[in-house]
Scaffold this active site. Structure first.
Site, PDB file in Angstrom:
ATOM      1  CE  LYS A   1      43.405  42.153  47.115  1.00  0.00           C
ATOM      2  NZ  LYS A   1      43.599  41.801  45.701  1.00  0.00           N
TER       3      LYS A   1
ATOM      4  CD  GLU B   1      39.368  42.571  45.896  1.00  0.00           C
ATOM      5  OE1 GLU B   1      40.472  42.674  46.457  1.00  0.00           O
ATOM      6  OE2 GLU B   1      39.247  42.202  44.726  1.00  0.00           O
TER       7      GLU B   1
ATOM      8  CE  LYS C   1      40.574  45.399  44.021  1.00  0.00           C
ATOM      9  NZ  LYS C   1      42.017  45.390  43.847  1.00  0.00           N
TER      10      LYS C   1
ATOM     11  NE  ARG D   1      56.679  34.268  42.073  1.00  0.00           N
ATOM     12  CZ  ARG D   1      57.160  33.031  42.105  1.00  0.00           C
ATOM     13  NH1 ARG D   1      56.919  32.194  41.111  1.00  0.00           N
ATOM     14  NH2 ARG D   1      57.893  32.611  43.132  1.00  0.00           N
TER      15      ARG D   1
HETATM   16  P1  13P Z   1      41.196  42.229  38.906  1.00  0.00           P
HETATM   17  O1  13P Z   1      41.187  43.680  38.566  1.00  0.00           O
HETATM   18  O2  13P Z   1      42.032  41.402  37.968  1.00  0.00           O
HETATM   19  O3  13P Z   1      39.845  41.662  39.160  1.00  0.00           O
HETATM   20  O4  13P Z   1      41.969  42.087  40.280  1.00  0.00           O
HETATM   21  C1  13P Z   1      41.668  42.936  41.316  1.00  0.00           C
HETATM   22  C2  13P Z   1      42.147  42.334  42.551  1.00  0.00           C
HETATM   23  O5  13P Z   1      42.913  42.915  43.253  1.00  0.00           O
HETATM   24  C3  13P Z   1      41.656  40.995  42.911  1.00  0.00           C
HETATM   25  O6  13P Z   1      41.822  40.794  44.272  1.00  0.00           O
END
Ligand code: 13P
Length: 340
Positions: free
Chosen positions: A136, A177, A219, A46
């Protein structure tokens, strides 16, 4: 609280048609993606993969911010240079995912609630002290038979708002998000209906928690049919449905909307974003950009496969996808870019 600083960061994240790269998959999610390609599910693999991403030459031409997970935030390059320093030196803004994943939403079979509010202020202070400028939190909403429930939508919206208020208090921009998951056979109109309810609840809770909308980024998911729906609308129809909905639902003071890709094929995600900007850019009050994870990283991972001999071509793919999405933010993406 230094709100002016937060607002400035939010604007910087969406300036110049750049977008964000989410590389914040949890250890579990990252391992799952590695396993599919036969890459060892180890800390070192990772670390090496994330080093590949952040050392991609000239990434800052297209990417304004990188979202990391806690493990990556504390890792270093093979030569010992902390990742945080590498990213700052590249002129990219550092973000950190702070939700602790999701658990079953009690009493509501099939639904999830994001967790991680316990001790969040202390964690945010530590991350900010180490160089993070935004954060986030993802709340997942699943479409299925009789779900989502209003309880689940409101509970996730409330957590997002509490998190956002704490971020601004700590001087960080909260990326809010709420993700309506694409899995399923539901039609586009069902995604629209649910996302409408979700954003209504989210903005209601943000207001109740006194979150300054000029200092957040949203988001969301695009408005799409379920992955297994028999009817898949055209790129233009998706762009149209998404932008018309957002214009009605997202306050003008929000500086930017940065989409998640949600499992769409990567080229299609770029085409959708491009069609939205090509058709509507002049009429939009906010920047419309990307904060993709899979739709940028998938081809990169497939080329790398855990082999150091593949680093250069994997970085070239990362640079290319970022460039395509940057073009999509200007409405100037063209399919021929894929073959140039
Ligand atoms: P994806 O673009 O793969 O949906 O991921 C965005 C993301 O940050 C999910 O939390």
């Amino acid at each position: 609280m230094d709100l002016q600083k937060v607002i400035k960061t939010a604007k910087a994240l969406v300036a110049d048609n750049k977008g964000l790269l989410a590389m914040d998959e949890s250890i579990h999610s990252c391992n799952k993606r590695f396993a599919l390609l036969g890459i060892p599910e180890t800390v070192e693999a990772r670390r090496a993969y994330r080093e590949l991403i952040i050392t991609t030459p000239n990434l800052s031409e297209f990417i304004s911010g990188l979202i990391l997970c806690d493990e990556t935030f504390r890792q270093s390059k093979r030569d010992g240079t902390p990742f945080i320093k590498v990213i700052e030196d590249a002129g990219i803004i550092i973000g950190i995912k702070v939700d602790a994943g999701e658990v079953d939403f009690e009493g509501h079979p099939g639904e999830k609630i994001a967790i991680g509010l316990d001790g969040l202020s202390e964690r945010l202070a530590e991350y900010a002290g180490m160089g993070a400028r935004f954060a986030k939190w993802r709340g997942e909403i699943i479409i299925g038979k009789d779900i989502p429930s209003k309880d689940c939508i409101d509970a996730n919206a409330k957590s997002l708002a509490k998190y956002a208020a704490l971020c601004q208090e700590a001087g960080l921009v909260p990326i809010v998000e709420p993700e309506v998951i694409m899995d399923g056979k539901h039609p586009l109109c069902r995604c629209l209906e649910v996302t409408k309810e979700v954003l209504l609840s989210v903005f209601n809770q943000l207001q109740l928690h006194n979150v300054a909308l000029e200092g957040i980024l949203l988001k969301p998911n695009m408005i799409l049919p379920g992955l297994n729906c028999a009817i898949q609308e055209s790129v233009e129809e998706v762009a149209d449905a998404t932008v018309r909905f957002l214009l009605k639902s997202v306050p003008l003071t929000v500086p930017g909307i940065a989409f998640l890709s949600g499992g769409q094929p990567y080229q299609l995600a770029t085409e959708h974003l491009n069609a939205m900007n090509a058709q509507f850019k002049d009429k939009l009050p906010w920047a419309l950009t990307f904060s993709f994870s899979r739709a940028i990283q998938q081809p990169v991972l497939e080329l790398w496969k855990g082999n150091k001999n593949n680093v250069e071509k994997a970085q070239a793919a990362l640079f290319h996808r970022s460039k395509c999405n940057y073009a999509a933010c200007r409405g100037e993406y063209d399919i021929t870019m894929e073959y140039s």
